[in-house]
Design a protein around this motif. Structure first.
Motif, PDB file in Angstrom:
ATOM      1  N   LYS A 100     -19.912   0.623 -42.274  1.00 24.58           N
ATOM      2  CA  LYS A 100     -19.932   0.340 -40.768  1.00 24.58           C
ATOM      3  C   LYS A 100     -20.357  -0.823 -40.724  1.00 24.58           C
ATOM      4  O   LYS A 100     -21.277  -1.478 -41.635  1.00 24.58           O
ATOM      5  N   ARG A 144     -32.854  -5.567 -40.532  1.00 26.15           N
ATOM      6  CA  ARG A 144     -31.933  -6.065 -41.620  1.00 26.15           C
ATOM      7  C   ARG A 144     -30.851  -7.108 -41.607  1.00 26.15           C
ATOM      8  O   ARG A 144     -30.819  -7.917 -42.559  1.00 26.15           O
ATOM      9  N   THR A 145     -30.609  -7.379 -40.317  1.00 23.34           N
ATOM     10  CA  THR A 145     -29.977  -8.764 -40.029  1.00 23.34           C
ATOM     11  C   THR A 145     -30.818 -10.017 -39.667  1.00 23.34           C
ATOM     12  O   THR A 145     -30.929 -10.906 -40.100  1.00 23.34           O
ATOM     13  N   GLU A 167     -20.140   8.731 -43.216  1.00 23.29           N
ATOM     14  CA  GLU A 167     -21.425   7.501 -43.268  1.00 23.29           C
ATOM     15  C   GLU A 167     -21.812   7.516 -44.641  1.00 23.29           C
ATOM     16  O   GLU A 167     -22.090   8.265 -45.364  1.00 23.29           O
ATOM     17  N   ARG A 170     -25.842  -3.782 -49.993  1.00 22.86           N
ATOM     18  CA  ARG A 170     -26.825  -4.942 -49.232  1.00 22.86           C
ATOM     19  C   ARG A 170     -27.404  -5.746 -50.293  1.00 22.86           C
ATOM     20  O   ARG A 170     -27.429  -7.240 -50.020  1.00 22.86           O
ATOM     21  N   THR A 176     -15.358  -5.206 -47.639  1.00 22.48           N
ATOM     22  CA  THR A 176     -15.686  -4.728 -46.275  1.00 22.48           C
ATOM     23  C   THR A 176     -14.809  -5.300 -45.349  1.00 22.48           C
ATOM     24  O   THR A 176     -13.961  -5.906 -45.669  1.00 22.48           O
ATOM     25  N   PRO A 212     -22.910  -3.916 -39.339  1.00 19.94           N
ATOM     26  CA  PRO A 212     -24.455  -3.655 -39.031  1.00 19.94           C
ATOM     27  C   PRO A 212     -24.624  -3.804 -37.730  1.00 19.94           C
ATOM     28  O   PRO A 212     -23.817  -4.548 -37.003  1.00 19.94           O
ATOM     29  N   ASP A 213     -25.887  -3.262 -37.332  1.00 22.00           N
ATOM     30  CA  ASP A 213     -26.438  -3.627 -35.651  1.00 22.00           C
ATOM     31  C   ASP A 213     -27.028  -4.734 -35.972  1.00 22.00           C
ATOM     32  O   ASP A 213     -28.183  -4.896 -36.666  1.00 22.00           O
ATOM     33  N   HIS A 235     -18.277  -5.716 -33.570  1.00 18.12           N
ATOM     34  CA  HIS A 235     -19.773  -5.812 -33.472  1.00 18.12           C
ATOM     35  C   HIS A 235     -20.223  -5.357 -31.913  1.00 18.12           C
ATOM     36  O   HIS A 235     -21.565  -4.965 -31.950  1.00 18.12           O
ATOM     37  N   GLY A 252     -22.664  -2.940 -32.758  1.00 21.25           N
ATOM     38  CA  GLY A 252     -21.685  -2.399 -33.644  1.00 21.25           C
ATOM     39  C   GLY A 252     -21.253  -0.907 -33.288  1.00 21.25           C
ATOM     40  O   GLY A 252     -20.310  -0.349 -33.874  1.00 21.25           O
ATOM     41  N   LYS A 257     -25.508   1.884 -49.279  1.00 20.32           N
ATOM     42  CA  LYS A 257     -26.185   0.798 -48.296  1.00 20.32           C
ATOM     43  C   LYS A 257     -26.792  -0.160 -49.140  1.00 20.32           C
ATOM     44  O   LYS A 257     -26.806  -1.455 -48.944  1.00 20.32           O
TER      45      LYS A 257
END
Length: 547
Positions: free
Chosen positions: A102, A110-111, A35, A45, A130, A104-105, A85, A91, A41
């Protein structure tokens, strides 16, 4: 001088911190299963967001989220994005969890807090370093579907805390208003739904003169007149006729076999349903309220014996809608698409399963549907699926636990690998109505290939489908559902419906347990021994799986 020393000290501390962090990374290795740290992260981002040009960030979406646009976007998302996804955007897939970073959800802030332009830019251009590819067609700036994809991603957004509070409040105060109340805002969906079997399973022949399919004068099983028919049940596989006495309905002892176009007796005999011995052996002493009406209506009231609406209306799956009709928000209506997969599928399994309430009898009557269950709650708190002992053949189950009779899609499905992987009933079906058989979102084999295909991690693990099926493309033997969803569950007489375990039943299982297998069900002139020997010579199959 002091300022210079301080700057050097800070630089030294920063370099030391970076060195320690680098040493930590090296010591733990570079496995993609790890992770990413919070720092990684945050940096990744920030770098991604800063790389999006300002003009792209501020672009407005030219499309509106109509049902048809969202349906089109969903199909595209399943084709291109769901492998990483997931079908729900979470995800939580094998590929998504194996990438570094990983995926993203997509449901989370965040999205969802990105602008439409930012999300579209990421879809079109991908993200460097990525697993996210760019889907842009460089020669067709406006011709791609990325804007529509943005709308679908927006539809995945989870409920906020305020919306969850609204949902609880609405559940306590809302009342049922009927499916026509939904038509004003959801006209396209309503028009599709009202043509489905769910919307027409129960009909009053006085309101719908064409509801009765056969000529009643041809009924030689047990005669009754049109005037005696208060409600008609069913039109796809069989049709039954209910007469009204007092405030209860009772089934006539004759039913119409739609497929074979013949009359057949109708009586639930001992050993063919758990409740049969608990009611007198007379149809006119077996009211349909406890045995049928709870699933063929919205809000059947066991005390008043009244329904809010006959048929499987909008509120059967979305809950009482008065609050939503008055001031529509996502928070004052239920939507299985925003539930976890167990609760989501419970919405369908409540009626598409054989079982019995945890509490029985209720006020002296035995009910064959989950009294008290409301969409969004846990079905297991109200309903127990019919038990089965492995190795036994019963009216409900084959020896391996596969469904023996209809209305057991839920009993089958909860045993499947797909259910355990989070696939839901509406991953395949759209109960609002489609032009395809069984309200499938697309033709069955095309639907299977959304998630399965040559060399797919989900199987089959062959270079082509022909190598997997050993049948010519387009033939009956090359059909996914022919082998993995054979018609073996009885609905009436010799009419069968498809299994929903998605397991392949071998010819050897037919020999051992008398379960019909798809090989000799199709090759009716061949024996199980012949089929077993053929399977032994399929090189990509384990010989142990043919036993």
């Amino acid at each position: 001088m002091k300022t210079r020393r301080t700057s050097l000290l800070l630089c030294g501390v920063a370099l030391m911190a970076l060195g320690l962090y680098g040493a930590h990374l090296i010591s733990r290795g570079f496995s993609t299963a790890a992770e990413p740290s919070y720092l990684e992260k945050a940096v990744a981002r920030a770098a991604r967001n800063l790389s999006i040009p300002r003009n792209a960030r501020l672009e407005a979406n030219p499309w509106s989220p109509t049902p048809e646009i969202l349906k089109e976007a969903r199909e595209s998302f399943l084709d291109r994005c769901a492998t990483c996804h997931g079908t729900d955007g979470s995800g939580q897939t094998r590929v998504g969890r194996s990438l570094y970073p990983k995926v993203p959800d997509l449901r989370l802030p965040r999205t969802q807090n990105l602008t439409d332009g930012e999300i579209r830019y990421i879809i079109r251009n991908g993200v460097r370093l990525t697993g996210m590819p760019g889907w842009a067609n460089q020669h067709d700036e406006q011709g791609d579907d990325s804007w529509k994809q943005v709308l679908f991603i927006r539809s995945l957004r989870q409920l906020t805390s305020v919306e969850r509070e609204q949902q609880v409040a609405a559940a306590n105060s809302a009342h049922y208003v009927g499916s026509p109340s939904c038509r004003k805002c959801h006209a396209q969906i309503y028009e599709r739904w009202r043509k489905t079997p769910m919307a027409n399973v129960v009909r009053d022949p006085r309101e719908f003169p064409d509801a009765i399919i056969p000529n009643l004068s041809t009924n030689s099983v047990s005669r009754f007149t049109r005037d005696e028919v208060a409600l008609v049940y069913g039109s796809v596989w069989k049709q039954r006729y209910f007469t009204k006495r007092g405030d209860d309905y009772f089934p006539e002892p004759a039913q119409w076999d739609v497929t074979n176009r013949v009359w057949r007796p109708y009586f639930v005999a001992n050993g063919t349903d758990w409740w049969a011995t608990l009611y007198p052996p007379d149809n006119m002493q077996r009211p349909t309220g406890p045995t049928c009406d709870g699933c063929h209506s919205v809000d059947y009231n066991i005390h008043t014996k009244q329904v809010a609406e006959w048929n499987v209306g909008c509120e059967r799956c979305h809950g009482p809608g008065s609050e939503h009709v008055q001031h529509p928000t996502r928070g004052n209506i239920l939507n299985a698409a925003r539930m976890e997969y167990v609760q989501a599928s419970d919405t369908c399994i409540q009626c598409h399963s054989q079982g019995r309430p945890l509490t029985n009898p209720i006020e002296g009557r035995y009910y064959d549907w989950p009294v008290g269950y409301q969409v969004g709650s846990n079905l297991r708190d109200f309903w127990q699926l019919e038990e089965h002992t492995l190795g036994e053949t019963t009216f409900t189950h084959y020896p391996d636990g596969t469904a023996h009779k209809n209305r057991m899609q839920g009993n089958d499905f909860v045993q499947s690998v797909m259910y355990r992987r989070g696939v839901t009933c509406f991953s395949c079906h759209d109960v609002h109505g489609t032009e395809h058989n069984a309200q499938l979102r697309k033709p069955a084999d095309q639907l299977c290939l959304d998630c399965h295909g040559p060399l797919s991690m989900n199987g089959p693990r062959t270079g082509t489908l022909e190598e997997h099926t050993h049948h010519k493309k387009g033939s009956a033997g090359s059909s996914c559902i022919a082998c993995h969803m054979p018609k073996i569950a009885t609905t009436i007489a010799d009419v069968k419906v498809r299994s929903h375990t998605f397991a392949f039943i071998t010819p050897a299982m037919t020999d051992k347990y008398k379960i019909p297998n798809p090989c000799t069900s199709c090759h009716t002139d061949k024996t199980t021994a012949w089929a077993t020997e053929i399977l032994r010579h399929w090189p990509e199959r384990s010989p142990w799986r043919a036993e």
